[in-house]
Design a protein around this motif. Sequence first.
Motif: not given
Lengths: 331, 95
Positions: A52-68
């Motif tokens: 789960v932490a890896l998912t959060e890493a990939a989505v939260g740190a990588g993609v979510a900020t960019v999309l926001f």
Amino acid sequence: MTLVFGVFLLTLLVIVAVAIVRSTNLFAAVMLSGIFSLLMAVNFFLLDAADVALTEAAVGAGVATVLFLSALALTAEHEQVRPGGAALQWLPLVVAFATGGLLIYATFQNPVIGDPNAPVHQHVAPWYLENTPELIDIPNVVTAVLGSFRGFDTLGEVFVVFTAGIGVLSILGLRHTLVEMTSAEIDARQRSLRHHLIPRVVGRGMVPFILLFALYVQFHGEYSPGGGFQAGAIAAAAIILYSLLEGDDRGRALVPEWLLQIMVASGALLFGGVGVVCMLLGGSFLDYSVLAEVPSEGQHLGLLLIELGVGITVSGVLLTVFHAFARRASR
Amino acid sequence: MIFYPVVFALLVTMALAIVRAVKGPSLYDRVLAVNMFGTKTVLFLAVASYLMGRPDFLDLALAYALINSIGVMAVLQFFQSREFRRRYEHRHEAE
């Protein structure tokens, strides 16, 4: 000791959450939500939930900020203060506190973290732990549970991602012609970081390594934390990095949109197709044991294929959403 | 155990970064705070994976180290494109 760290990090989490709600500057809120996601990942990690932490890493740190940030480029800088009576503002506060109070009250009944007699450790978990080596024959039980024992749930999740992608596209518009844009320089050349040497050199050097790591997470998910979801998000992050550095037009040239559309659909199709093939070979839906002579080898093959399907769909959807935002912003 | 003082120091640094991110005052303080928090997260995960005796979880720290930079690139691109759009809009209004 882990408990002390956990409590400390959760306290920071609450502080950041309150700061996000109170901040009227939307950019500050985006930055704080980045910290929120990092804190969340550390908490998952401390609870031993590495996948789960890896998912959060990939989505939260990588993609979510960019999309926001892409969404922020389409809207105003500050949150609009809505004029309304004091009663209107009190009502949500009361509801939030009542719900929160109820949830905290409910936690008093919860067993202590790590208590071996907790219901969650008595139900199906011991069975999974006991039978994974024999039935699936892979070290990472999480992958076995996600992919095989609870394959239905994962299939559902893939279709949730698929549906979410379609939903975002139907709001943002799949085909936006750029006719209205009179100043071409805003779009292609100056919006990218193409003219900044250092980010470009450093960033471009990282793209192949991120892709390599995505492949590792994809195909090593049976042995270490990771799998299709994480790998798809990491691969999408690599392409997004390329698009940020080189401009959206070159990013789209690298992974064309027709390919993305095929990816979004074909990943989910591959997952479902494996299930149907299992049925045709005489097993039940998503029972991979029938795919090979030895049941555990069939499980390996099935897991490999469905994880590939998950990865393709996830990266396809994330990239499609990113491009939809970027195209919209360039009008 | 050398790991405990290290973890303690990292947690204090993380808290300080959060103070800066919440207080601001300028946007650049916040960007730097997020960036620093990301780096501290990588270090924390690396140290904690040894502390918990699971060095194979180092993968996670690696993933963060690779992906963290993307957010900063997005911030750079955001400010640059906003600057250009503003200039464009100004020119448009003047005409």
